[in-house]
Design an enzyme around this catalytic site. Structure first.
Site, PDB file in Angstrom:
ATOM      1  N   CYS A  32       0.836  -1.216   0.000  1.00  0.00           N
ATOM      2  CA  CYS A  32       0.000   0.000   0.000  1.00  0.00           C
ATOM      3  C   CYS A  32       0.863   1.256   0.000  1.00  0.00           C
ATOM      4  CB  CYS A  32      -0.927  -0.023   1.214  1.00  0.00           C
ATOM      5  SG  CYS A  32      -1.844   1.498   1.483  1.00  0.00           S
ATOM      6  N   CYS A  35      -0.116   3.936   2.571  1.00  0.00           N
ATOM      7  CA  CYS A  35       0.275   3.491   3.915  1.00  0.00           C
ATOM      8  C   CYS A  35       1.719   3.890   4.204  1.00  0.00           C
ATOM      9  CB  CYS A  35       0.122   1.979   4.047  1.00  0.00           C
ATOM     10  SG  CYS A  35      -1.559   1.354   3.831  1.00  0.00           S
TER      11      CYS A  35
END
Length: 336
Positions: A32, A35
Site C-alpha cells: 500500500c 500506507c
C-alpha cells in the site's frame, strides 16, 4: 524513542486492549503506497503521545497470517485505516492517508491521554481505581481533568424523567453515545434520558469530595435528539440551564423557578459542536468547594413537550474524598 508495536495475533491484540486504556491501531499492507507515505507521520505522533499502559500505538499488517482476523473483526475495508480504542471499545475510525486529519484527531486525543495519566497517578496514590477513560464530546482545558468519577452515583436523582426505558446513570455512561455510533440502541436499551410530562428536568448530583468546577468547561452536556422535524414528540435539546450549588437535596420545580440560581446559561444553536456537545462556561469564583450541583433544564430549543440529554461530563479539580452520609454545608461560619 518509542516505537510502534507490531501485532502478530488476535490474542496479542486482545491482551493489549485490556492492558492499555487507549490503543491506536494502524491497519496497513506492505504493497500500500498511501500506507507508506503516512507511516512517518504516524510514527512521529506515536513517539510523542505514547504512555505506558495509558496510550499504545500499534501497527496491524492485514496480510500477516496472525493479524488477518483483526481486519475482518473491525471491518477494515480501506487502507490505511486508523482505529482508536478506549477501554477495549472502538471510539473512532479514520479511513485513508490524510495526515492533516490524522494529526488533528490524535492531537485532540492528547488531552484525554494527559487526563488518563493524571487519573492513573491519582488512583495509584490513593490506592483506588479510576474505572476507565470516558468518551467526551469536546476536549479538556489544559490543567483540568474530567472529574465525573467524583459523583456519588448512589445519590443521583432526576425528576420528571421518563423512567420507563431511561436511567439517570446513562448521563454518566463512559461509552460513546449510541446515537453517534453505527450500533444504534434498540428495543428497550436506551443510553440517554428524556423528560416525561413536559420539557423540564431537575438533576441532583452530589460529589464525594469538594470540587472546583472550571470556568470554561465546567461540565459537558451532549444531546442527540433524532432529526425528524415532522414528529411533535421528537425531544428537543436543552436551551435554558439553571445551576444551584451545595444543596442538601434536589429542588422542587416551583422552587427552582422562584429562587436565584448560582448561574443561568442560555445555550444557542451555535454552541453545539459536531458531536452535539455544548461546553457550558461557568463563573469560576462561584463554583469553588462544590459538594453538590442541581441542574435545572428550564426549557428546550423548540416546541416539543420533551427534552433529551445523552451525556453530562464534569470538568475541573477534585478534592479530598469525604465520607458520604449527609452533605457538608460550605460557606457558613462554625456555630451558625
Amino acid at each position: 524513542m518509542v516505537r510502534t508495536l507490531e501485532i502478530h495475533s488476535a490474542e496479542q491484540f486482545s491482551n493489549l486492549l485490556k492492558s492499555s486504556r487507549i490503543v491506536v491501531a494502524d491497519f496497513y499492507a506492505n504493497w500500500c503506497g498511501p500506507c507508506k507515505q503516512i507511516a512517518p507521520v504516524y510514527e512521529e505522533l506515536a513517539n510523542s503521545l505514547s504512555k505506558p499502559k495509558i496510550a499504545t500505538f500499534v501497527k496491524v499488517n492485514v496480510e500477516a497470517e496472525g493479524a488477518k482476523p483483526l481486519a475482518a473483526e473491525f471491518a477494515v475495508t480501506a487502507l490505511p485505516t486508523f482505529i482508536i480504542f478506549r477501554d477495549g471499545k472502538v471510539a473512532d475510525k479514520i479511513k485513508g492517508a490524510d495526515p492533516v486529519q490524522l494529526e488533528s484527531i490524535l492531537q485532540k486525543l492528547a488531552s484525554d491521554i494527559e487526563s488518563a495519566l493524571q487519573e492513573a497517578t491519582s488512583s495509584s496514590n490513593n490506592g483506588g481505581n479510576s474505572g476507565g477513560i470516558a468518551w467526551r464530546g469536546a476536549g479538556l482545558p489544559r490543567g483540568y481533568t474530567d472529574i465525573s468519577d467524583s459523583i456519588d452515583v448512589r445519590g443521583l436523582e432526576l425528576l420528571n424523567a421518563d423512567d420507563t426505558h431511561f436511567s439517570v446513570r446513562s448521563l454518566l455512561n463512559k461509552d460513546k453515545p449510541s446515537a453517534l455510533s453505527k450500533d444504534k440502541a434498540s428495543g428497550n436499551e436506551k443510553d440517554w434520558v428524556e423528560s416525561d410530562t413536559d420539557e423540564q428536568l431537575l438533576l441532583f448530583a452530589p460529589f464525594n469530595s469538594a470540587v472546583k468546577l472550571h470556568t470554561i468547561q465546567a461540565y459537558q452536556i451532549t444531546s442527540l435528539p433524532p432529526a425528524d422535524e415532522d414528529d411533535d414528540d421528537v425531544p428537543m435539546r436543552p436551551k435554558t440551564i439553571k445551576l444551584f450549588t451545595n444543596r442538601p437535596h434536589n429542588l422542587g420545580f416551583d422552587e427552582a423557578e422562584d429562587i436565584n440560581p448560582t448561574q443561568t446559561i442560555e445555550i444557542g444553536e451555535n454552541d453545539w459542536n459536531s458531536n452535539s456537545t455544548a461546553n457550558l462556561g461557568l463563573r469560576f469564583v462561584r463554583f469553588q468547594n462544590v459538594t453538590s450541583l442541581v441542574i435545572f433544564v428550564a426549557d428546550g430549543d423548540g416546541d416539543s413537550e420533551k427534552v433529551r440529554v445523552d451525556r453530562i461530563r464534569f470538568i475541573g479539580e477534585s478534592g479530598e474524598k469525604r465520607e458520604m452520609g449527609k452533605l457538608e454545608k460550605i460557606g457558613d461560619e462554625p456555630g451558625e
